[in-house]
Motif scaffolding. Structure first.
Motif, short mmCIF file in Angstrom:
data_model
loop_
_atom_site.label_atom_id
_atom_site.label_comp_id
_atom_site.label_asym_id
_atom_site.label_seq_id
_atom_site.Cartn_x
_atom_site.Cartn_y
_atom_site.Cartn_z
N GLU A 144 0.84 -1.21 0.00
CA GLU A 144 0.00 0.00 0.00
C GLU A 144 0.87 1.25 0.00
O GLU A 144 0.56 2.23 -0.69
CB GLU A 144 -0.92 0.01 1.22
CG GLU A 144 -2.03 -1.01 1.15
CD GLU A 144 -2.81 -1.11 2.45
OE1 GLU A 144 -4.05 -1.14 2.38
OE2 GLU A 144 -2.17 -1.17 3.53
N GLU A 150 3.96 1.50 -1.19
CA GLU A 150 4.57 1.63 -2.51
C GLU A 150 3.58 2.17 -3.53
O GLU A 150 3.93 3.01 -4.37
CB GLU A 150 5.13 0.28 -2.95
CG GLU A 150 6.35 -0.15 -2.17
CD GLU A 150 6.76 -1.59 -2.41
OE1 GLU A 150 6.11 -2.29 -3.22
OE2 GLU A 150 7.74 -2.03 -1.78
N HIS A 151 2.33 1.72 -3.45
CA HIS A 151 1.29 2.21 -4.36
C HIS A 151 1.08 3.71 -4.16
O HIS A 151 0.99 4.48 -5.11
CB HIS A 151 -0.02 1.45 -4.13
CG HIS A 151 -1.12 1.91 -5.02
ND1 HIS A 151 -2.03 2.86 -4.63
CD2 HIS A 151 -1.46 1.55 -6.28
CE1 HIS A 151 -2.88 3.07 -5.61
NE2 HIS A 151 -2.56 2.29 -6.62
N LYS A 152 0.99 4.14 -2.90
CA LYS A 152 0.78 5.55 -2.59
C LYS A 152 1.97 6.39 -3.03
O LYS A 152 1.80 7.50 -3.56
CB LYS A 152 0.51 5.74 -1.10
CG LYS A 152 0.18 7.14 -0.68
CD LYS A 152 -0.99 7.74 -1.45
CE LYS A 152 -2.31 7.24 -0.98
NZ LYS A 152 -3.45 7.93 -1.66
N THR A 192 3.96 5.79 -5.53
CA THR A 192 3.85 5.90 -7.00
C THR A 192 2.79 6.92 -7.38
O THR A 192 3.00 7.76 -8.27
CB THR A 192 3.52 4.53 -7.61
OG1 THR A 192 4.55 3.60 -7.25
CG2 THR A 192 3.40 4.60 -9.11
N GLU A 193 1.66 6.88 -6.69
CA GLU A 193 0.55 7.81 -6.97
C GLU A 193 0.98 9.26 -6.72
O GLU A 193 0.75 10.14 -7.56
CB GLU A 193 -0.63 7.44 -6.07
CG GLU A 193 -1.87 8.25 -6.25
CD GLU A 193 -2.96 7.81 -5.28
OE1 GLU A 193 -3.60 8.72 -4.70
OE2 GLU A 193 -3.16 6.61 -5.08
N VAL A 194 1.59 9.50 -5.59
CA VAL A 194 2.01 10.86 -5.25
C VAL A 194 3.11 11.34 -6.20
O VAL A 194 3.12 12.49 -6.62
CB VAL A 194 2.47 10.94 -3.77
CG1 VAL A 194 3.13 12.27 -3.46
CG2 VAL A 194 1.29 10.69 -2.84
N ASP A 195 4.03 10.43 -6.56
CA ASP A 195 5.10 10.79 -7.48
C ASP A 195 4.51 11.23 -8.82
O ASP A 195 4.97 12.21 -9.42
CB ASP A 195 6.06 9.63 -7.67
CG ASP A 195 7.25 9.98 -8.53
OD1 ASP A 195 7.89 11.02 -8.25
OD2 ASP A 195 7.53 9.25 -9.49
N ARG A 196 3.50 10.53 -9.29
CA ARG A 196 2.85 10.91 -10.55
C ARG A 196 2.24 12.30 -10.44
O ARG A 196 2.33 13.10 -11.37
CB ARG A 196 1.77 9.90 -10.92
CG ARG A 196 2.27 8.86 -11.86
CD ARG A 196 1.13 8.06 -12.47
NE ARG A 196 1.47 6.66 -12.31
CZ ARG A 196 0.80 5.78 -11.60
NH1 ARG A 196 -0.32 6.11 -11.02
NH2 ARG A 196 1.22 4.55 -11.49
N LEU A 197 1.62 12.58 -9.31
CA LEU A 197 1.02 13.91 -9.12
C LEU A 197 2.08 15.00 -9.08
O LEU A 197 1.88 16.08 -9.62
CB LEU A 197 0.21 13.94 -7.82
CG LEU A 197 -1.09 13.17 -7.80
CD1 LEU A 197 -1.66 13.13 -6.38
CD2 LEU A 197 -2.10 13.75 -8.76
#
Length: 68
Positions: A48, A50-52, A54-59
């Motif tokens: 979870e 790692e997923h977050k 990745t999500e924040v990095d994309r933003l």
């Protein structure tokens, strides 16, 4: 890089840079320990996290101006 008026200014600048490096290390160490404790206590899983990340990095790396 800015120019330094004296060699003493340069030494002070290098000292401040060293202090920032030490502070950065301490902050990362505390952050890592807190994350490990939260995972150990079952508040979230490593996947979870790692997923977050990745999500924040994309933003953060995306354009601040969305295309319409």
């Amino acid at each position: 890089m800015e120019s330094f008026s004296t060699s003493n200014d340069l030494v002070q600048f290098i000292g401040k840079l060293g202090d920032l490096k030490d502070e950065h290390y301490q902050l990362i160490l505390v952050q890592h320990a807190m994350i490990e404790l939260l995972i150990d206590k079952g508040l979230f899983s490593r996947q979870e996290l790692e997923h977050k990340i990745t999500e924040v990095d994309r933003l953060m790396t995306g354009s601040p101006y969305p295309m319409a």
